[in-house]
Design a protein around this motif. Structure first.
Motif, PDB file in Angstrom:
ATOM      1  N   SER A 193     -42.502 -21.651  14.530  1.00 46.90           N
ATOM      2  CA  SER A 193     -42.109 -23.037  14.743  1.00 46.90           C
ATOM      3  C   SER A 193     -43.252 -23.945  14.299  1.00 46.90           C
ATOM      4  CB  SER A 193     -41.783 -23.279  16.217  1.00 46.90           C
ATOM      5  OG  SER A 193     -41.485 -24.626  16.458  1.00 46.90           O
ATOM      6  N   TYR A 194     -42.921 -24.989  13.522  1.00 47.01           N
ATOM      7  CA  TYR A 194     -43.907 -25.930  13.020  1.00 47.01           C
ATOM      8  C   TYR A 194     -43.389 -27.358  13.209  1.00 47.01           C
ATOM      9  CZ  TYR A 194     -45.266 -21.730  10.362  1.00 47.01           C
ATOM     10  OH  TYR A 194     -45.618 -20.463   9.988  1.00 47.01           O
ATOM     11  N   PRO A 195     -44.286 -28.322  13.282  1.00 44.93           N
ATOM     12  CA  PRO A 195     -43.823 -29.715  13.274  1.00 44.93           C
ATOM     13  C   PRO A 195     -43.228 -30.051  11.910  1.00 44.93           C
ATOM     14  CG  PRO A 195     -46.227 -29.608  13.169  1.00 44.93           C
ATOM     15  CD  PRO A 195     -45.754 -28.213  13.434  1.00 44.93           C
ATOM     16  N   ALA A 196     -42.034 -30.615  11.897  1.00 38.38           N
ATOM     17  CA  ALA A 196     -41.383 -30.931  10.627  1.00 38.38           C
ATOM     18  C   ALA A 196     -42.021 -32.150   9.988  1.00 38.38           C
ATOM     19  CB  ALA A 196     -39.893 -31.174  10.849  1.00 38.38           C
ATOM     20  N   PRO A 197     -42.189 -32.168   8.659  1.00 40.85           N
ATOM     21  CA  PRO A 197     -42.735 -33.356   7.983  1.00 40.85           C
ATOM     22  C   PRO A 197     -41.753 -34.515   8.088  1.00 40.85           C
ATOM     23  CG  PRO A 197     -41.919 -31.758   6.393  1.00 40.85           C
ATOM     24  CD  PRO A 197     -41.858 -31.090   7.725  1.00 40.85           C
ATOM     25  N   SER A 198     -42.264 -35.714   8.017  1.00 41.79           N
ATOM     26  CA  SER A 198     -41.417 -36.900   8.158  1.00 41.79           C
ATOM     27  C   SER A 198     -40.502 -37.099   6.951  1.00 41.79           C
ATOM     28  CB  SER A 198     -42.286 -38.148   8.347  1.00 41.79           C
ATOM     29  OG  SER A 198     -43.214 -38.283   7.277  1.00 41.79           O
ATOM     30  N   GLY A 199     -40.952 -36.660   5.802  1.00 45.68           N
ATOM     31  CA  GLY A 199     -40.140 -36.815   4.598  1.00 45.68           C
ATOM     32  C   GLY A 199     -39.568 -35.480   4.139  1.00 45.68           C
TER      33      GLY A 199
END
Length: 294
Positions: A193-199
């Protein structure tokens, strides 16, 4: 005259079976209210459910409880609704219905039509998730390979990410436990699990997220293509139970995650592979493994 359910028990009529023991059978309703709508019956033909002796009624509900666990694990929903109508077929049966709202349980709703391939996929996915009864070491074989022993392999070591206890990550931990991807050697599947990029998830963004050099080769593939050998009926190991577990994993990632893809990172002889999709709470979740290609 035997009921239609008794004819299914006898093998005279086909069914999308999901679980079976000596006294009970569970299979998908072919005119469901929602996808995953499952019927649970005693094999002994009894018209009215409350005519069953107390011990048989209790056993039927305990069997239904295990099936409900499998349905809930394989079909995204808030609850498994339970209904006994008793007017449609003169053979006692319990409806297990995945529900996200109360109206999903309304039998006045129009029945939906589910394609055969999708019914097979659902049956296999549910079958792979039904827990074994106490003392069982394997499930009774059924059509569509509804048997399949539960893995006793120890849980994979947690991935070095910000993996959390959110629903998607917890489900992925369960679905990947003990699974191995076969290439020229074998490697475990590990939930990540990773933080998703904003774009947009570009190759450069992905490499930065994974801590890989900016010039590392990245190749994207469809999940179904990546897992096709492992989700085949007999699976890459000739083990239908393992194939069903891979099918359940694939279905979860396609239904619960958005824009799911597999990213091959690096080049031979060992290539890292990340199957990732976006969760509702703004993360990238999935699994990683290693491919050996010489």
């Amino acid at each position: 005259m035997a009921s239609i359910f008794s004819r299914i028990v006898a093998g005279e009529l086909p069914a999308y079976k999901v679980a079976e023991d000596d006294q009970h059978l569970a299979f998908l309703d072919i005119t469901p209210l929602v996808e995953g709508h499952t019927l649970v019956i005693p094999k002994r033909e009894v018209d009215y459910i409350f005519d069953l002796p107390a011990e048989e009624l209790a056993a039927l509900h305990l069997f239904a409880q295990r099936v409900a666990i499998g349905v809930a694990a394989a079909v995204p929903c808030k609850r498994i609704g339970v209904a006994v109508i008793g007017l449609e077929v003169p053979h006692a049966h319990i409806h297990l219905i995945p529900m996200n709202k109360v109206s999903d349980m309304n039998f006045a709703n129009p029945k939906i039509k589910v394609a055969e391939d999708r019914m097979k996929e659902l049956a296999a996915a549910i079958a792979a998730q039904v827990p074994l009864a106490a003392g069982e070491t394997s499930r009774k074989s059924a059509s569509l390979d509804s048997k399949g022993s539960r893995e006793t392999t120890e849980a994979n070591e947690p991935a070095t990410t910000e993996a959390s206890a959110d629903g998607a990550t917890a489900q992925l931990q369960q679905l990947t436990q003990g699974l191995v991807f076969m290439s020229e050697s074998d490697a475990p599947l590990e939930p990540v699990s990773y933080p998703a990029p904003s774009g947009e998830l570009t190759d450069a963004t992905l490499l930065k997220l994974l801590g890989e050099p900016a010039d590392t080769k990245v190749e994207a593939k469809e999940l179904t293509v990546f897992l096709r050998n492992h989700t085949a009926d007999q699976g890459v190991l000739g083990d239908p139970a393992q194939a069903n577990r891979f099918k359940a994993l694939q279905m979860f990632m396609k239904q619960e995650l958005q824009d799911t893809k597999v990213y091959r990172v690096g080049s031979g002889p060992q290539v890292k592979a990340y199957a990732l999709g976006k969760t509702e709470d703004g993360k990238l979740a999935g699994f990683k493994t290693v491919l050996t290609e010489t």
